[in-house]
Design an enzyme around this catalytic site. Structure first.
Site, mmCIF file in Angstrom:
data_model
loop_
_atom_site.group_PDB
_atom_site.id
_atom_site.type_symbol
_atom_site.label_atom_id
_atom_site.label_comp_id
_atom_site.label_asym_id
_atom_site.label_seq_id
_atom_site.Cartn_x
_atom_site.Cartn_y
_atom_site.Cartn_z
ATOM 1 N N GLU A 26 -6.652 -1.143 -3.996
ATOM 2 C CA GLU A 26 -7.002 0.279 -3.835
ATOM 3 C C GLU A 26 -6.585 1.093 -5.051
ATOM 4 O O GLU A 26 -5.495 0.905 -5.586
ATOM 5 C CB GLU A 26 -6.300 0.855 -2.593
ATOM 6 C CG GLU A 26 -6.563 2.347 -2.377
ATOM 7 C CD GLU A 26 -5.980 2.879 -1.069
ATOM 8 O OE1 GLU A 26 -5.047 2.246 -0.529
ATOM 9 O OE2 GLU A 26 -6.466 3.924 -0.600
ATOM 10 N N GLU A 56 -10.984 1.385 -1.418
ATOM 11 C CA GLU A 56 -10.049 0.343 -0.978
ATOM 12 C C GLU A 56 -10.724 -0.798 -0.228
ATOM 13 O O GLU A 56 -10.706 -0.857 0.985
ATOM 14 C CB GLU A 56 -8.915 0.935 -0.139
ATOM 15 C CG GLU A 56 -9.315 1.827 1.010
ATOM 16 C CD GLU A 56 -8.074 2.326 1.768
ATOM 17 O OE1 GLU A 56 -7.191 1.499 2.082
ATOM 18 O OE2 GLU A 56 -7.996 3.522 2.061
ATOM 19 N N ASP A 102 -2.948 7.306 -3.610
ATOM 20 C CA ASP A 102 -2.919 6.223 -2.626
ATOM 21 C C ASP A 102 -3.397 4.971 -3.364
ATOM 22 O O ASP A 102 -4.522 4.960 -3.886
ATOM 23 C CB ASP A 102 -3.864 6.631 -1.484
ATOM 24 C CG ASP A 102 -3.972 5.627 -0.357
ATOM 25 O OD1 ASP A 102 -3.265 4.612 -0.376
ATOM 26 O OD2 ASP A 102 -4.794 5.890 0.551
ATOM 27 N N HIS A 114 -11.649 6.778 1.363
ATOM 28 C CA HIS A 114 -11.681 8.142 1.909
ATOM 29 C C HIS A 114 -11.528 9.161 0.790
ATOM 30 O O HIS A 114 -10.916 8.879 -0.245
ATOM 31 C CB HIS A 114 -10.532 8.313 2.911
ATOM 32 C CG HIS A 114 -9.222 7.769 2.413
ATOM 33 N ND1 HIS A 114 -8.274 8.541 1.805
ATOM 34 C CD2 HIS A 114 -8.724 6.492 2.374
ATOM 35 C CE1 HIS A 114 -7.249 7.784 1.437
ATOM 36 N NE2 HIS A 114 -7.492 6.524 1.760
ATOM 37 N N HIS A 167 -6.615 11.721 4.425
ATOM 38 C CA HIS A 167 -7.951 11.307 4.836
ATOM 39 C C HIS A 167 -8.776 12.565 5.066
ATOM 40 O O HIS A 167 -8.803 13.115 6.164
ATOM 41 C CB HIS A 167 -7.911 10.437 6.086
ATOM 42 C CG HIS A 167 -7.404 9.050 5.808
ATOM 43 N ND1 HIS A 167 -8.049 7.917 6.233
ATOM 44 C CD2 HIS A 167 -6.336 8.619 5.128
ATOM 45 C CE1 HIS A 167 -7.384 6.839 5.819
ATOM 46 N NE2 HIS A 167 -6.329 7.246 5.161
ATOM 47 N N ASP A 193 0.868 -1.189 0.000
ATOM 48 C CA ASP A 193 0.000 0.000 0.000
ATOM 49 C C ASP A 193 0.895 1.227 0.000
ATOM 50 O O ASP A 193 1.690 1.432 0.913
ATOM 51 C CB ASP A 193 -0.909 -0.040 1.229
ATOM 52 C CG ASP A 193 -2.011 1.016 1.169
ATOM 53 O OD1 ASP A 193 -1.923 1.954 0.346
ATOM 54 O OD2 ASP A 193 -2.955 0.906 1.978
#
Ligand code: MN
Ligand code: MN
Length: 298
Positions: free
Chosen positions: A279, A196, A101, A163, A171, A90
Site C-alpha cells: 500500500e 492497496e 497509510d 480509499h 476512509h 500496515d
C-alpha cells in the site's frame, strides 16, 4: 474540522506525515523476526511515530498469514512471530489530520516461500499507481491491479479496497477497488488516495474473523461518563487499540460503551489462503501520481 483534500500550502504536512509512516513501516518490517513479540513490534512502530511528533492514524496492524487486515495485538498479547509467518505491516501516521497509510508484507525468517505472492501485491500496487491521473477512471486502477496479480497466478481480494483520504478522515468517500467493474468514479487533481492491493493463493474474498483489538467511536459519547469522555477526547472518531486504553477503569468504560463503539473484526481470507498486501498513499498530481509514501524494497 474540514474534510477536504489538502490545499497547496498543506501539502508539506502530508508529505511529512507520509515520510514518518514510511519509516515506521520499514522499521516494522525489520523488527518482524522469529521470536519477536507482536505486541513489542506494534508498540515500537507506534512509539516511533510519536517520537517524530506525529500520531498513529490507526493502531499498527500486524495481520498474519490468512488474516488480511485489521489485527493489532491486544494488551496482554504474548505471541511471538515464527519463521514462515507472512506478516502485513500496515501503518498510519497523521500530523494535525494530514494522514498517510502505507503497508508492506514480510515473510518471517527468510524462507522465501511466498516471495511471488509478495511480488504480486507490490506489482499490483505499481500497476495501479501507473493509472493515476486527473480525470482518470478509478476502474482503470482496479483493472491494472487485478491483471498484475493474476499474471503471477494469484487472485486479488475483491472485497478489500483502497480509499480516498481527507484531513482527519482515513476512509473518505471514494473506494479504490482492486478489481475492474466496481467503480464509475474518476480521479480529481489534488486528491489523496491509498492504493492497496491484496494478493492471495486462496479464493480471493474475506470474511469476518474474531475481534482484532481495534475500536472506534461512532459518535461523541457525551460528558456523562468522564472516563469515556477522556477517551473520546484522545481518539475522536479515529480507530484506536485496546492497548491504548487498557487501564482497568478505561477497559471498564469501553465495556459500558459497547453500543457507541465500532469493534473491528479481523478480515480473514475465506479460503484460508495466505495474503500479501502492499500500500502507498498517493497524491493525484497534475501529470500523474506523486507517491507520498517512500518506495517499498524490491
Ligand atoms: Mn493501510
Ligand atoms: Mn488503507
Amino acid at each position: 474540522m474540514s474534510h477536504l483534500p489538502p490545499s497547496a500550502e498543506d501539502l508539506p504536512r502530508w508529505r511529512a506525515a507520509a515520510r514518518i509512516a514510511s519509516e515506521a513501516r520499514d522499521l516494522g518490517i525489520r523488527l518482524v523476526v522469529p521470536g519477536a513479540r507482536r505486541r513489542d513490534v506494534a508498540e515500537a512502530i507506534e512509539g516511533f511515530i510519536r517520537s517524530k511528533g506525529a500520531a498513529p492514524a490507526f493502531p499498527a496492524n500486524l495481520s498474519r498469514n490468512d488474516e488480511a487486515a485489521h489485527f493489532t495485538p491486544g494488551p496482554d498479547d504474548a505471541v511471538e512471530f515464527e519463521a514462515g509467518d507472512l506478516v502485513k505491516v500496515d501503518v498510519g501516521a497523521h500530523l494535525e489530520g494530514a494522514i498517510a497509510d502505507t503497508a508492506d508484507t514480510v515473510e518471517v525468517g527468510g524462507s522465501r516461500r511466498y516471495e511471488n505472492l509478495i511480488r504480486a501485491a507490490r506489482e499490483g500496487l505499481r500497476a495501479g499507481i501507473a493509472e493515476v491521473r486527473p480525470g482518470g477512471a478509478v476502474d482503470a486502477i482496479g483493472q491494472s491491479v487485478a491483471a498484475a496479480i493474476r499474471a503471477r497466478g494469484f487472485k486479488p481480494i475483491v472485497d478489500l479496497t483502497g480509499h480516498s483520504i481527507e484531513a482527519y478522515l482515513l476512509h473518505a468517500g471514494k473506494s479504490i477497488p482492486n478489481v475492474p467493474g466496481h467503480s464509475s468514479a474518476t480521479l480529481v487533481e489534488g486528491e489523496v488516495i491509498a492504493i492497496e492491493p491484496f494478493a492471495t493463493n486462496g479464493v480471493g474474498a474475506i470474511e469476518n474473523g474474531p475481534f482484532g483489538n481495534i475500536l472506534r467511536f461512532r459518535s461523541d459519547p457525551g460528558p456523562a461518563d468522564p472516563v469515556l469522555a477522556g477517551l473520546y477526547a484522545r481518539f475522536r472518531t479515529l480507530p484506536f487499540a485496546t492497548r491504548w486504553a487498557s487501564r482497568p477503569e478505561e477497559a471498564a468504560a469501553l465495556r459500558r460503551a459497547r453500543r457507541t463503539l465500532q469493534a473491528y473484526p479481523v478480515f480473514v481470507e475465506r479460503g484460508r489462503g495466505r495474503v500479501a498486501q502492499a500500500e502507498h498513499t498517493v497524491l493525484v498530481g497534475p501529470s500523474g501520481a506523486e507517491v507520498l509514501s517512500a518506495p517499498l524494497d524490491g
